[in-house]
Motif scaffolding. Sequence first.
Motif, mmCIF file in Angstrom:
data_model
loop_
_atom_site.group_PDB
_atom_site.id
_atom_site.type_symbol
_atom_site.label_atom_id
_atom_site.label_comp_id
_atom_site.label_asym_id
_atom_site.label_seq_id
_atom_site.Cartn_x
_atom_site.Cartn_y
_atom_site.Cartn_z
ATOM 1 N N GLU A 17 0.803 -1.229 0.000
ATOM 2 C CA GLU A 17 0.000 0.000 0.000
ATOM 3 C C GLU A 17 0.835 1.277 0.000
ATOM 4 O OE1 GLU A 17 -3.359 0.289 -0.313
ATOM 5 O OE2 GLU A 17 -3.291 -1.861 -0.687
ATOM 6 N N ILE A 18 2.004 1.246 0.586
ATOM 7 C CA ILE A 18 2.858 2.428 0.642
ATOM 8 C C ILE A 18 3.654 2.504 -0.650
ATOM 9 C CG2 ILE A 18 4.707 3.613 1.885
ATOM 10 C CD1 ILE A 18 3.818 2.079 4.405
ATOM 11 N N LYS A 19 3.528 3.630 -1.340
ATOM 12 C CA LYS A 19 4.164 3.775 -2.653
ATOM 13 C C LYS A 19 5.512 4.491 -2.595
ATOM 14 C CE LYS A 19 0.655 1.827 -4.481
ATOM 15 N NZ LYS A 19 0.707 0.385 -4.490
ATOM 16 N N GLY A 20 5.775 5.198 -1.518
ATOM 17 C CA GLY A 20 7.025 5.951 -1.432
ATOM 18 C C GLY A 20 7.119 6.631 -0.088
ATOM 19 N N LYS A 21 7.329 7.934 -0.104
ATOM 20 C CA LYS A 21 7.517 8.692 1.137
ATOM 21 C C LYS A 21 6.282 9.511 1.507
ATOM 22 C CE LYS A 21 11.036 9.156 3.131
ATOM 23 N NZ LYS A 21 11.382 8.546 4.392
ATOM 24 N N GLU A 22 5.091 9.114 0.972
ATOM 25 C CA GLU A 22 3.884 9.860 1.332
ATOM 26 C C GLU A 22 3.612 9.733 2.831
ATOM 27 O OE1 GLU A 22 2.021 5.833 0.054
ATOM 28 O OE2 GLU A 22 3.820 6.960 -0.405
ATOM 29 N N LYS A 23 2.898 10.693 3.355
ATOM 30 C CA LYS A 23 2.561 10.684 4.779
ATOM 31 C C LYS A 23 1.593 9.538 5.063
ATOM 32 C CE LYS A 23 4.834 14.347 6.082
ATOM 33 N NZ LYS A 23 5.977 14.220 6.947
ATOM 34 N N ILE A 24 1.910 8.773 6.105
ATOM 35 C CA ILE A 24 1.110 7.614 6.482
ATOM 36 C C ILE A 24 0.687 7.761 7.937
ATOM 37 C CG2 ILE A 24 1.124 5.103 6.819
ATOM 38 C CD1 ILE A 24 1.381 5.876 3.876
ATOM 39 N N LEU A 25 -0.578 7.512 8.207
ATOM 40 C CA LEU A 25 -1.075 7.449 9.569
ATOM 41 C C LEU A 25 -1.278 5.966 9.882
ATOM 42 C CD1 LEU A 25 -2.092 8.845 12.135
ATOM 43 C CD2 LEU A 25 -4.352 8.926 11.086
ATOM 44 N N LEU A 26 -0.458 5.436 10.757
ATOM 45 C CA LEU A 26 -0.515 4.031 11.123
ATOM 46 C C LEU A 26 -1.272 3.920 12.437
ATOM 47 C CD1 LEU A 26 0.355 1.080 10.689
ATOM 48 C CD2 LEU A 26 2.518 1.652 11.808
ATOM 49 N N ILE A 27 -2.400 3.239 12.401
ATOM 50 C CA ILE A 27 -3.226 3.067 13.595
ATOM 51 C C ILE A 27 -2.997 1.662 14.133
ATOM 52 C CG2 ILE A 27 -5.568 3.053 14.525
ATOM 53 C CD1 ILE A 27 -6.309 4.905 12.110
ATOM 54 N N TRP A 28 -2.466 1.580 15.328
ATOM 55 C CA TRP A 28 -2.162 0.299 15.963
ATOM 56 C C TRP A 28 -3.225 0.049 17.018
ATOM 57 C CZ3 TRP A 28 3.506 -1.314 17.246
ATOM 58 C CH2 TRP A 28 3.523 -2.623 17.722
ATOM 59 N N LYS A 29 -4.072 -0.918 16.757
ATOM 60 C CA LYS A 29 -5.136 -1.268 17.696
ATOM 61 C C LYS A 29 -4.585 -2.197 18.773
ATOM 62 C CE LYS A 29 -8.846 -0.710 14.395
ATOM 63 N NZ LYS A 29 -9.713 0.239 15.055
ATOM 64 N N ASP A 30 -5.120 -2.071 19.973
ATOM 65 C CA ASP A 30 -4.729 -2.926 21.106
ATOM 66 C C ASP A 30 -3.233 -2.894 21.381
ATOM 67 O OD1 ASP A 30 -7.412 -3.784 21.456
ATOM 68 O OD2 ASP A 30 -7.146 -5.237 19.829
ATOM 69 N N ILE A 31 -2.637 -1.728 21.296
ATOM 70 C CA ILE A 31 -1.188 -1.604 21.454
ATOM 71 C C ILE A 31 -0.717 -2.074 22.832
ATOM 72 C CG2 ILE A 31 -1.136 0.805 22.206
ATOM 73 C CD1 ILE A 31 1.291 1.149 20.273
ATOM 74 N N GLU A 32 -1.524 -1.819 23.859
ATOM 75 C CA GLU A 32 -1.121 -2.237 25.206
ATOM 76 C C GLU A 32 -1.053 -3.763 25.302
ATOM 77 O OE1 GLU A 32 -3.688 -0.060 24.716
ATOM 78 O OE2 GLU A 32 -2.718 1.803 25.324
ATOM 79 N N GLN A 33 -2.037 -4.431 24.723
ATOM 80 C CA GLN A 33 -2.032 -5.903 24.718
ATOM 81 C C GLN A 33 -0.869 -6.432 23.889
ATOM 82 O OE1 GLN A 33 -3.647 -8.104 26.524
ATOM 83 N NE2 GLN A 33 -2.487 -9.723 25.504
ATOM 84 N N ASP A 89 10.241 8.829 8.886
ATOM 85 C CA ASP A 89 9.720 10.163 9.189
ATOM 86 C C ASP A 89 8.320 10.400 8.639
ATOM 87 O OD1 ASP A 89 12.220 10.499 10.221
ATOM 88 O OD2 ASP A 89 12.906 11.904 8.706
ATOM 89 N N ASN A 90 7.955 9.688 7.610
ATOM 90 C CA ASN A 90 6.659 9.903 6.963
ATOM 91 C C ASN A 90 5.528 9.135 7.632
ATOM 92 O OD1 ASN A 90 7.983 7.521 5.936
ATOM 93 N ND2 ASN A 90 6.346 7.364 4.426
ATOM 94 N N ILE A 91 5.831 8.352 8.665
ATOM 95 C CA ILE A 91 4.823 7.542 9.321
ATOM 96 C C ILE A 91 4.543 8.073 10.717
ATOM 97 C CG2 ILE A 91 4.229 5.241 10.184
ATOM 98 C CD1 ILE A 91 5.910 4.097 7.913
ATOM 99 N N THR A 92 3.273 8.343 10.972
ATOM 100 C CA THR A 92 2.831 8.756 12.293
ATOM 101 C C THR A 92 2.067 7.598 12.894
ATOM 102 O OG1 THR A 92 2.642 11.063 11.597
ATOM 103 C CG2 THR A 92 1.435 10.423 13.582
ATOM 104 N N LEU A 93 2.471 7.177 14.072
ATOM 105 C CA LEU A 93 1.841 6.059 14.754
ATOM 106 C C LEU A 93 0.914 6.590 15.836
ATOM 107 C CD1 LEU A 93 1.645 3.001 15.435
ATOM 108 C CD2 LEU A 93 3.578 3.357 16.983
ATOM 109 N N ILE A 94 -0.302 6.077 15.826
ATOM 110 C CA ILE A 94 -1.232 6.362 16.926
ATOM 111 C C ILE A 94 -1.812 5.034 17.385
ATOM 112 C CG2 ILE A 94 -1.788 8.709 16.148
ATOM 113 C CD1 ILE A 94 -4.485 7.600 15.168
ATOM 114 N N ASN A 95 -2.200 4.987 18.638
ATOM 115 C CA ASN A 95 -2.855 3.757 19.102
ATOM 116 C C ASN A 95 -4.346 4.012 19.245
ATOM 117 O OD1 ASN A 95 -3.389 4.700 21.825
ATOM 118 N ND2 ASN A 95 -1.266 4.311 22.302
ATOM 119 N N ASP A 96 -5.075 2.952 19.051
ATOM 120 C CA ASP A 96 -6.532 3.052 19.075
ATOM 121 C C ASP A 96 -7.092 1.988 19.988
ATOM 122 O OD1 ASP A 96 -9.156 3.646 18.473
ATOM 123 O OD2 ASP A 96 -9.160 2.496 16.619
#
Length: 96
Positions: A17-33, A89-96
């Motif tokens: 899905e990632i084609k290059g250096k575009e900005k990516i919002l990575l949502i990590w579900k259940d990160i604590e588990q 640098d182009n990936i922002t990680l958030i947990n959900d």
Amino acid sequence: MKSLDAFNDLLYGSFGEIKGKEKILLIWKDIEQNQKSLGFQTTLEFYQNKLKSPEIFNRKFVLSKIDELHHGVGLTFFEIVLEIISDHDNITLIND
């Protein structure tokens, strides 16, 4: 996950899905588990499995990683994954 290198390559893009250096919002579900399930024991097993293939993996390096883990200074699998993500640098990680 069998290869952290493959995961890192995936984040670099050009396939999947990632084609290059575009900005990516990575949502990590259940990160604590996942932090718990990808902790010490999983990491130890990850390295021990590498020892089963000495023709592929550097035995001395793997043993040093196991030693670091036992002495509380090695990274867990979870921490390694976070480190890989943070190198992009182009990936922002958030947990959900």
